[in-house]
Design an enzyme around this catalytic site. Sequence first.
Site, PDB file in Angstrom:
ATOM      1  N   GLU A 187      57.874  18.383  33.015  1.00  0.00           N
ATOM      2  CA  GLU A 187      58.313  18.108  31.633  1.00  0.00           C
ATOM      3  C   GLU A 187      59.054  19.287  31.004  1.00  0.00           C
ATOM      4  O   GLU A 187      58.714  19.738  29.905  1.00  0.00           O
ATOM      5  CB  GLU A 187      57.097  17.712  30.768  1.00  0.00           C
TER       6      GLU A 187
ATOM      7  N   GLU B 155      53.906  10.194  35.849  1.00  0.00           N
ATOM      8  CA  GLU B 155      52.819  10.146  34.857  1.00  0.00           C
ATOM      9  C   GLU B 155      52.983   8.868  34.054  1.00  0.00           C
ATOM     10  O   GLU B 155      54.013   8.698  33.384  1.00  0.00           O
ATOM     11  CB  GLU B 155      52.852  11.348  33.920  1.00  0.00           C
TER      12      GLU B 155
HETATM   13  O1  AHR Z   1      48.597  14.110  31.762  1.00  0.00           O
HETATM   14  C1  AHR Z   1      48.424  14.895  30.623  1.00  0.00           C
HETATM   15  C2  AHR Z   1      49.677  15.678  30.263  1.00  0.00           C
HETATM   16  O2  AHR Z   1      50.659  14.789  29.821  1.00  0.00           O
HETATM   17  C3  AHR Z   1      50.347  16.433  31.365  1.00  0.00           C
HETATM   18  O3  AHR Z   1      49.806  17.704  31.557  1.00  0.00           O
HETATM   19  C4  AHR Z   1      51.760  16.547  30.875  1.00  0.00           C
HETATM   20  O4  AHR Z   1      52.683  16.613  31.932  1.00  0.00           O
HETATM   21  C5  AHR Z   1      51.947  15.337  29.992  1.00  0.00           C
HETATM   22  O5  AHR Z   1      52.467  15.686  28.777  1.00  0.00           O
END
Ligand code: AHR
Length: 502
Positions: free
Chosen positions: A177, A296
């Site tokens: 990210e 994610e």
């Molecule tokens: O999964 C939780 C968090 O969400 C992770 O660390 C990050 O990549 C995202 O913002």
Amino acid sequence: MAKKLQKAEICVDRDIAISEVDKRIYSSFIEHLGRAVYEGIYQPGSKFADKDGLRKDTIKLIKEIGVPVVRYPGGNFVSGFHWEDSVGPVAKRPHRIDPAWNVIETNEFGLHEFMNWTRKADTQPMMAVNLGTRGIEDAKNLIEYCNVKSGSYYSDMRIKNGAKDPFGIKLWCLGNEMDGPWQMGHKTAQEYGRTAAEAGRIMKFVDPDIECVACGSSNMHMPTFASWEATVLQESYDTTDYLSLHTYYGNQDNNTPDFLASSVDMDHFISAVVSVCDYVKAVKKSNKTINLSFDEWNVWYHSNEEDKKLKKWVQHPHQLEDIYNFEDALLVGSMLITLLRHADRVKIACLAQLVNVIAPIMTSDTGAWRQTIFYPYMQACQFGRGIVLNTVVKGPAYESKHGDAPYIDSVVIDDPESGSLTIFAVNKNLEDAYEVSCDLRQYEGYKVAEHILLTNDDLKAVNTEAHPDQVAPVNYNGTTLEKGLMTSVLPAKSWNVIRLTK
Ligand code: AHR
């Protein structure tokens, strides 16, 4: 309001396929965050721990799902991670602050422990490098440590630390990210694109067999969305194999129809990223296609208020411990269907995360249990193998904040090898059942093997350690197949797995 039996039709043709499912679409994620590692998969001294301190009860549940790949060690955590802290004698490993989550990381569990755990959990690693506070030198050193056989500084260090054979990690995330201002070492698209290009290039010098995932946007609503993707790919096209997508949804407004329509947003997100990848492909006049790693995705909002109360610099607190309810399981089912419907381009996807932290599996000192979202995830992973058919659902839709959302969300997967056909379907109508028909005359000799149903009168029902089976699937007598016409009754608010076998 009187409950009605609504009608819809699922249309497929066994010769009109989207793509074969890449099983890595059912991957997950373990971050050094909260109790994901400590107390989740690793708890020496616990009655559930094996001789290496790894929790056998969570390994058993992870194997029940059959998680093919686990992303590690972050997440936001990785952007400040010094991997060297996590190898060598445990007593000598430093305790460090983790400014991403305001906690202390003890490094008691590190790279070797994770690799040992992946072997026991029958899964494969997807490793992330720190392109936040570190850069290409660190990425080079880490891949040397992991994948070079011997005879160099870092490969010999790995051997000295107990791993004679290289780890052979094939899948690598180039940071995490990096478009987000919350990220340590946050970069502009130009800065990140150059760094990702050079990190990927040097890593492939060391091991040409690896695949690299470059960071896309943290979600579709980031101000830099789309131009970020275009710039990053312009810079790193040759060394990038996949572009990442992340997204989380929540029902903060307690509007279930809108919440369940979030899969429409996810669908738009995937289509938009595919367009950007193909735009850059056209600009570059390249023959190479960039595929997607949705590394994610989940529901995340239940724990937000509780987490604001956390004290700083403690070790593995209860953090991001969302307790999932039944409606969350419906959306997770719908998100899985969305990923499958894009199986031609989405080759990797990670439910974030796996244990305790926004997870399908929870643990305490006295046990481990399945959250509501465990079931659609496990069933998709088990039964969603084969060829995704182009699935058209004819039926009504409702208006939502994400646009029109069909009440029936479905995908059909044909597995000619095992002679099975699987239909995943969510009925998002909160009042009415649907009678769904599907012409399956092309599947002569097939019979209904089972119809598994997940439903509940209470959208907010949850599973807890004391009551772990409040929301659990049942076998349901809802499907018939006569003269090639399948008819299924999908109850209001339900997740359905219909399986036909030869
Ligand atoms: O999964 C939780 C968090 O969400 C992770 O660390 C990050 O990549 C995202 O913002």
